[in-house]
Design a protein around this motif. Structure first.
Motif, mmCIF file in Angstrom:
data_model
loop_
_atom_site.group_PDB
_atom_site.id
_atom_site.type_symbol
_atom_site.label_atom_id
_atom_site.label_comp_id
_atom_site.label_asym_id
_atom_site.label_seq_id
_atom_site.Cartn_x
_atom_site.Cartn_y
_atom_site.Cartn_z
ATOM 1 N N ARG A 270 -16.265 -106.013 71.155
ATOM 2 C CA ARG A 270 -16.453 -105.041 70.081
ATOM 3 C C ARG A 270 -17.352 -103.898 70.540
ATOM 4 N N ALA A 271 -18.397 -104.248 71.284
ATOM 5 C CA ALA A 271 -19.297 -103.220 71.791
ATOM 6 C C ALA A 271 -18.567 -102.261 72.726
ATOM 7 N N MET A 272 -17.755 -102.791 73.628
ATOM 8 C CA MET A 272 -17.054 -101.934 74.583
ATOM 9 C C MET A 272 -16.090 -100.990 73.880
ATOM 10 N N TYR A 273 -15.367 -101.494 72.905
ATOM 11 C CA TYR A 273 -14.419 -100.635 72.188
ATOM 12 C C TYR A 273 -15.162 -99.579 71.367
ATOM 13 N N LEU A 274 -16.299 -99.970 70.779
ATOM 14 C CA LEU A 274 -17.104 -99.014 70.025
ATOM 15 C C LEU A 274 -17.598 -97.894 70.930
ATOM 16 N N TYR A 275 -18.179 -98.257 72.076
ATOM 17 C CA TYR A 275 -18.775 -97.248 72.941
ATOM 18 C C TYR A 275 -17.708 -96.385 73.618
ATOM 19 N N THR A 276 -16.539 -96.952 73.855
ATOM 20 C CA THR A 276 -15.430 -96.138 74.367
ATOM 21 C C THR A 276 -15.051 -95.087 73.338
ATOM 22 N N GLY A 277 -14.934 -95.507 72.082
ATOM 23 C CA GLY A 277 -14.614 -94.550 71.025
ATOM 24 C C GLY A 277 -15.693 -93.502 70.861
ATOM 25 N N ALA A 278 -16.957 -93.914 70.954
ATOM 26 C CA ALA A 278 -18.059 -92.958 70.813
ATOM 27 C C ALA A 278 -18.040 -91.934 71.942
#
Length: 656
Positions: A270-278
Motif C-alpha cells: 500500500r505504501a509503494m502504490y501510494l508513494y508512486t501515485g504521489a
C-alpha cells in the motif's frame, strides 16, 4: 508499528494546487514506453518469453478455470447462475492478468491471446451497472453495501481496472475496457470529491492508475481526482474498516497528510502504490511538498528498513514495517508485490529528480527481491521472499490472495518501460538490457542499440544512430555498486574497498575521462550514425556487512557481484547451509555454470563447516567448498536450507 507523533495541519485547497496542471516542474525525464523498446537481451528475453508462454497461461487458467474470478463477472451479467466465489478483491487479479496479457501482446503478437483478452473484456463490460459501478462482490452480495467500508478494495479494484485498460489500449488501440474504467471513475467522482463525500482508499492503487488515464486522455479531471484522493489522507476521515487494528491507521498510511510524511509505516505494498501515485501527481502539479516528503520517506526506507535484496516489509503480521533496523532473515516477509512496488516508485523518483540513486534501488529490487518471486520454469511463485530458510519454504502454484503471480508477470512483460528515459536534449540509459529503441529529441530521432551480457559481465556497448548528425548528451548510469562504499548513513557497506577503477568509458575506441552528473556518466558531442560507446564495469565479488543496529546480521556478511545478491543452498553443501562459516580471508571466484539453474555465475571459495564427529557425540570444524548462487534462483531445486547472510565466526552459527 513505528512510533507516531501528533500533528496539526491546515486544510489543503485542492483547486489552487492543481492550477499548475500538465507540466513537469522538476527533472522532466520522460520514460521510453515498453512498446517502443525491442528487447534482445540474453538474460531478460528468455524470461519474458517464459512469462508469455508459461506464466500468462497459468494466470489465465487459474483466473478462468480453477477459481471463480471470471465466473463472478458472468454471474453479474446473468450468463451464469450461482453465488459470489472467492475474496472481495478478486476482481483485481482479473485486471492484473489482463494487464500482463496486454504487455505480452505488444512484445509477442498472438491473435488467440488477443481474442481471449477481448472475450474477458466483453464479460467485464457486461457486468458494469447502468450508473458505471463495477464490482462483482458487491453486485452479487448486495449493492446497498457499496461504498460503506473504505477497506473493501472497491477503489483498489478500480485502479487495476484502469491500469489494465490503459495497457490494453496502448497495446491494441482498443478502448472498450478504457471506456468501462472511465465510466467507473466518473461514477466515483459523482460521489466523492471537493464538496462531496470524503473517501480514504484503504488499499492505495487508484491514485497512480488515475494518472495513467490522464496521460492517455489528457483529461485533467483524472489528475485532479488523484490529487484529491491523496489529500484526503491524514485528516481522520477514514471509517468503516472491517479488521480490528484500524485504530492505528498507519497500516494504510493514514496518520499524516502525504506532504507531511517523514517515515515509512504500515503495509508495504500500500505504501509503494501510494508513494508512486504521489510522485506521479507531483510531476504534473509541481507540488514541491510532495517531492520533499517522498525524498524523506525514501531515506527512511533505504537507510533503515530495506533488505539487501531490495525487498521491504519485514513483518508478516501487518505485511509491512515494524521498527527501524528490524530486518529478520528467516521471518522476512518481503512480499513480491512490495518489490514490484519498489520498482514503480523508484522509477518515478528518478523521473522527478534525475538522480541515479533511485535506479540503483530499482535495479536491486528488480534483479533480487522481485525476480525471486517467479520460478525459473515460470509456473511457481513466492508470495514472501525470506533471506534464510531452514528448508520449510517452497514455491506454490497459486495463492488464495493471488496478487503476486500476475504482478510479477506484468512487471517482467513491461520491462521495456524502465530501460531508457529522455528529455529534449538528452538520452538516459538507466538499465543495462540488450535492446533497441528510437527516441525523439528536440533535434530529431535517435536510434539506440544496446548490447551486453549483464548482469554476468560488465561490458555495455551502445551504438548510436541519429537520423541526422546532431548534438545531444548521452547519460549512462554509473551503478551505485560500482562506486565504492556509500556514505556514513548507509544501511550496508562493503568490507573491502575493491578496485580503484570501477569503470572505463570509450567512444569509437577512444578512452574518455569520466564526467559524472547526478550519478550519470555524461557523453556530450555531435553524434553521427554508427558511433559506438563502450562502458566497461568492473564486477569484483564484494563482501557486504550491515550496520550494527541490524542485530540479525551481526558478525555476518553477504556476497554481491554486480547487481546480484547471492545465497548458499543446502543442495550444494550435503544438504546443509546453516552450518557454513566464511571467515574474512576466504577468496571467492566467479565461475560460469551453463547447465546450472538455466545458466548462472556461481561464486566459489573454501570456507568451513561445523559437522558431527564420527561418533555422533560432538562436532568438528572442517574445510568446506562453498558455492553461492544468485538469490533469485534459490528454491528451484526443491525445498532446502538457504542463507544470504553467512556467519563470519563460529559463534554465529545457528543450526535449525
Amino acid at each position: 508499528m513505528k512510533n507516531q507523533i501528533g500533528y496539526s495541519v491546515l486544510i489543503f485547497c485542492c483547486c489552487n494546487a492543481l492550477s499548475l496542471g500538465g507540466q513537469n516542474k522538476f527533472a522532466n525525464l520522460a520514460p521510453v514506453k515498453f512498446s517502443n523498446v525491442q528487447i534482445t537481451d540474453a538474460f531478460w528475453k528468455p524470461r519474458m518469453d517464459k512469462v508469455a508462454n508459461v506464466t500468462v497461461p497459468v494466470c489465465i487458467d487459474q483466473t478462468e478455470v480453477k477459481t471463480g474470478r471470471i465466473r463472478n463477472f458472468e454471474r453479474v451479467a446473468g450468463t451464469r447462475d450461482g453465488k459470489f466465489e472467492g475474496i472481495f478483491y478478486d476482481d483485481s487479479d482479473v485486471y492484473k492478468a489482463l494487464e500482463a496479457m496486454a504487455y505480452t501482446l505488444k512484445i509477442k503478437p498472438d491473435p488467440k491471446l488477443e481474442a481471449k483478452c477481448d472475450e474477458w473484456i466483453d464479460k467485464i463490460a457486461a457486468a458494469q451497472q447502468k450508473d458505471g459501478y463495477i464490482n462483482t462482490y458487491y453486485t452479487l452480495t448486495g449493492l446497498d453495501k457499496r461504498w460503506t467500508d473504505m477497506s473493501m478494495h472497491e477503489d483498489y479494484n478500480t485502479g487495476h481496472l484502469l491500469e489494465a485498460a490503459v495497457a490494453y489500449y496502448n497495446a491494441t488501440g482498443k478502448r472498450k475496457l478504457l471506456d468501462v474504467g472511465i465510466r467507473m471513475v466518473e461514477h466515483m467522482m459523482s460521489l466523492f470529491g471537493p464538496g462531496k463525500t470524503h473517501w480514504v482508499t484503504g488499499h492505495q492503487e487508484l491514485e497512480l492508475a488515475l494518472v495513467k488515464v490522464y496521460q492517455v486522455t489528457n483529461d485533467k479531471r483524472f489528475l485532479d481526482f488523484s490529487h484529491w484522493l491523496l489529500e484526503e489522507r491524514g485528516h481522520g476521515y477514514a471509517h468503516g474498516y472491517t479488521w480490528t487494528d484500524w485504530k492505528d491507521t498507519a497500516y494504510a498510511q493514514d496518520i499524516k497528510p502525504v506532504s507531511l510524511t517523514t517515515e515509512i509505516t504500515g503495509h508495504a505494498v500500500r505504501a509503494m502504490y501510494l508513494y508512486t501515485g504521489a510522485a506521479d501527481v507531483a510531476a504534473y502539479t509541481g507540488d514541491e511538498s510532495y517531492l520533499k516528503a517522498m525524498n524523506t520517506v525514501w531515506d527512511d526506507v533505504v537507510e533503515r528498513n530495506m533488505y539487501i535484496t531490495g525487498g521491504i516489509g519485514s513483518s508478516g503480521s501487518n505485511e509491512g514495517f515494524s521498527k527501524d533496523y528490524d530486518l529478520p532473515n528467516e521471518r522476512a516477509y518481503c512480499e513480491t508485490c512490495a518489490s514490484v512496488g519498489m520498482v514503480f516508485w523508484n522509477q518515478r523518483m528518478n523521473r522527478l529528480t534525475g538522480q541515479t540513486k533511485f535506479i540503483d534501488v530499482l535495479e536491486k529490487s528488480l534483479y533480487n527481491g522481485a525476480l525471486d518471486g517467479l520460478s525459473l520454469a515460470g509456473d511457481r511463485f513466492f508470495y514472501g521472499n525470506p533471506l534464510a530458510s531452514s528448508g520449510t519454504h517452497f514455491r506454490r502454484e497459486w495463492f488464495g490472495t493471488a496478487c503476486c503471480p500476475s504482478n510479477i508477470a506484468r512487471l517482467i512483460a513491461s520491462l521495456g518501460d524502465y530501460i531508457y528515459a529522455s528529455d529534449p536534449q538528452s538520452i538516459y540509459v538507466n538499465l543495462f538490457v540488450g535492446s533497441n529503441t528510437t527516441i525523439d529529441l528536440a533535434k530529431g530521432k535517435v536510434e539506440i542499440r544496446q548490447e551486453t551480457e549483464y548482469p554476468w559481465k560488465g561490458l555495455i556497448k551502445l551504438t548510436v544512430n541519429p537520423e541526422k548528425a546532431q548534438s545531444f548528451a548521452l547519460k549512462i548510469r554509473l551503478p551505485g555498486w560500482a562506486k565504492g562504499n556509500p556514505g556514513a548513513g548507509a544501511l550496508y557497506k562493503f568490507l573491502d574497498e575493491g578496485p580503484t577503477n570501477f569503470a572505463t568509458l570509450k567512444v569509437n575506441g577512444q578512452a574518455q575521462n569520466l564526467k559524472l552528473d547526478n550519478g550519470y556518466l555524461i557523453v556530450e558531442r555531435n553524434w553521427n550514425k554508427g558511433d559506438v560507446v563502450e562502458l566497461n564495469l568492473a564486477m569484483p565479488i564484494r563482501r557486504v556487512v550491515a550496520r550494527d543496529e541490524v542485530k540479525d546480521n551481526e558478525n555476518r556478511m553477504a556476497l554481491q557481484r554486480g547487481p546480484l545478491v547471492y545465497c548458499v543452498e543446502g543442495v550444494d553443501h550435503n544438504g546443509s547451509a546453516w552450518n557454513l562459516i566464511v571467515p574474512d580471508q576466504v577468496v571467492f571466484t566467479p565461475q560460469w555454470q551453463p547447465d546450472l539453474l538455466g545458466g548462472v555465475m556461481t561464486l566459489t571459495g573454501t570456507g568451513m563447516a561445523i559437522v558431527p564427529t564420527k561418533d555422533g557425540i560432538g562436532a568438528q570444524t572442517i574445510k568446506q567448498k562453498i558455492s553461492a548462487v544468485p538469490y533469485f534462483s534459490w528454491c528451484n531445486r526443491g525445498s532446502n536450507q538457504m542463507l544470504v547472510w553467512l556467519p563470519r565466526k563460529v559463534k554465529e552459527i545457528k543450526i535449525p
